[in-house]
Design an enzyme around this catalytic site. Structure first.
Site, mmCIF file in Angstrom:
data_model
loop_
_atom_site.group_PDB
_atom_site.id
_atom_site.type_symbol
_atom_site.label_atom_id
_atom_site.label_comp_id
_atom_site.label_asym_id
_atom_site.label_seq_id
_atom_site.Cartn_x
_atom_site.Cartn_y
_atom_site.Cartn_z
ATOM 1 N N LYS A 73 -3.668 -10.693 -0.407
ATOM 2 C CA LYS A 73 -3.540 -11.700 0.562
ATOM 3 C C LYS A 73 -4.016 -12.855 -0.541
ATOM 4 O O LYS A 73 -3.871 -14.075 0.155
ATOM 5 C CB LYS A 73 -4.116 -11.869 1.979
ATOM 6 N N LYS A 128 -12.356 -11.708 -0.942
ATOM 7 C CA LYS A 128 -11.331 -10.867 0.075
ATOM 8 C C LYS A 128 -11.764 -9.378 -0.246
ATOM 9 O O LYS A 128 -11.834 -8.897 -1.585
ATOM 10 C CB LYS A 128 -10.101 -11.332 -0.304
ATOM 11 N N SER A 146 -5.297 -5.359 0.861
ATOM 12 C CA SER A 146 -5.333 -6.661 1.417
ATOM 13 C C SER A 146 -5.861 -7.709 0.537
ATOM 14 O O SER A 146 -5.625 -8.739 0.768
ATOM 15 C CB SER A 146 -6.022 -6.786 2.791
ATOM 16 N N SER A 206 -8.016 -10.984 7.904
ATOM 17 C CA SER A 206 -7.082 -10.309 7.218
ATOM 18 C C SER A 206 -5.895 -9.838 8.024
ATOM 19 O O SER A 206 -5.486 -8.649 7.978
ATOM 20 C CB SER A 206 -7.814 -8.838 6.640
#
Length: 382
Positions: free
Chosen positions: A67, A226, A64, A120
């Site tokens: 992202k 993140k 993720s 997320s």
């Protein structure tokens, strides 16, 4: 277009010494820490200088942390935060972490951005991609275009949310490029530093988005960015922090001890490096002739402090040159780019920046012409 030529070369020599008598000294914590991550990197956020790396160019699955690029493309797309985005069947059925978006539901662009980076939400990523590009596939192509523009040489995005695909990969080095660029965006910086967000959905919907990135709560100066995890990628973390005028961006991939790895690396850099101002905001860099202006010349300057990390106690030589035209035609505007500033540390190019005009200069006679025009109008009306 006229060819730009270097109009000046100015040399600065910085000699930094610790202790007394100009003697260098060594640190007890001179060696980088041992970490569990398969691949890692730490860069200075301002200059982009690599301060630590471990297998940073090896291909990794980003999960993720993908992202980060999704968010950057979305924020640069020009869409308003107030826009309402209708959720498709495909977005609503996205696997993994989500905000439980339902097909046909309308959610604001802003809420989806926070859902993307805090919660997320894989469904939020698909919804944004479809709204901006028409499909996830077209959006992923835009992600790859941006990656190449930023200098990434070993990245290929297939999904917009980081769900596993064998052909979806990047490197710690490339991800640091993306994160550094994203942190230049004020909206991105605000979103990833937010602890929680209360979305404006119906009362029976999932509205409370808590940021999963513990760097914000556990690490002094932590301000992003993140986390990511899949069984194939392992634990991945892209983190940022600020202390003593220095901002760090750390990336760890396939890291069983992801947060501790990151904290140890950032602690090591803060203990052994410091940020120094190479060029001050407004400092004169080069003179430029102004043709047909109320003033015959002006100066190119930097519109911000330019800082660079150096090892504490290190002696470094810093030079720069300005590449610009020798003369320009009026008018010129304050803050307008007039050339490129190229920095060198110990003879190696470390980065480029804009050299901007320090003042407004009107075309010669413009002010007088306006005054005469106003006087004429005044006379006619008497």
């Amino acid at each position: 277009m006229k060819k730009l030529i270097p109009i000046t070369v100015i040399f600065f020599f910085f000699a930094f010494f610790a202790g007394t008598g100009g003697e260098m000294y060594a640190f007890a914590g001179d060696e980088p820490p041992q970490i569990s991550a398969v691949s890692a990197i730490v860069v200075d956020g301002a200059a982009g200088k690599v301060l630590y790396e471990k297998n940073s160019h090896s291909r990794q699955l980003p999960a993720s942390t993908t992202k980060i690029m999704t968010a950057l493309i979305a924020l640069e797309s020009g869409h308003s935060m107030d826009e309402m985005v209708e959720i498709s069947e495909k977005a609503a059925s996205a696997e993994g972490s989500s905000i439980y978006a339902e097909a046909g539901e309308k959610i604001s662009f802003e809420d989806l951005m926070y859902a993307l980076m805090l919660r997320s939400g894989n469904d939020a990523a698909v919804a944004l991609a479809e709204h901006i590009s028409g499909s996830s596939e077209k959006f992923a192509a835009e992600m790859n275009r941006k990656a190449a523009e930023l200098g990434a040489e070993n990245t290929n995005f297939v999904t917009v949310n980081g769900l596993h695909d064998d052909n979806h990969y990047t490197t710690a080095y490339d991800m640091a490029l993306f994160a550094r660029e994203a942190m230049k965006n004020a909206d991105f910086r605000k979103i990833v530093s937010t602890g929680y967000w209360n979305a404006s959905r119906a009362d029976d919907k999932f509205n409370y988005f808590y940021n999963k990135n513990k760097v914000l709560y556990q690490y002094e100066g932590g301000n992003g960015i993140k986390i990511g995890y899949t069984s194939a990628a392992g634990r991945c973390l892209v983190a940022s922090s600020q202390r003593n005028g220095m901002e760090l961006i750390a990336v760890v991939f396939s890291a069983p001890d992801w947060f501790n790895d990151t904290y140890k690396l950032m602690d090591y850099i803060y203990e052994n490096y410091e940020s120094t101002v190479l060029i001050k905001e407004g400092e004169k860099l080069a003179a430029v002739n102004v043709e047909g202006g109320d003033k015959g010349h002006t100066w190119l300057v930097s519109d911000h402090d330019i800082v660079y990390p150096k090892r504490t106690g290190e002696d470094i030589d810093v030079t720069f040159r300005v590449v610009a035209e020798k003369s320009v035609k009026a008018p010129v505007c304050r803050g307008q780019s007039g050339g490129k500033l190229i920095l060198y540390c110990d003879g190696e190019e470390t980065g480029t920046d804009d050299a901007v005009f320090r003042e407004d200069i009107d075309a010669k006679g413009k002010k007088e012409g306006i005054i005469n025009y106003l006087l004429t109008l005044f006379t006619k009306n008497r």
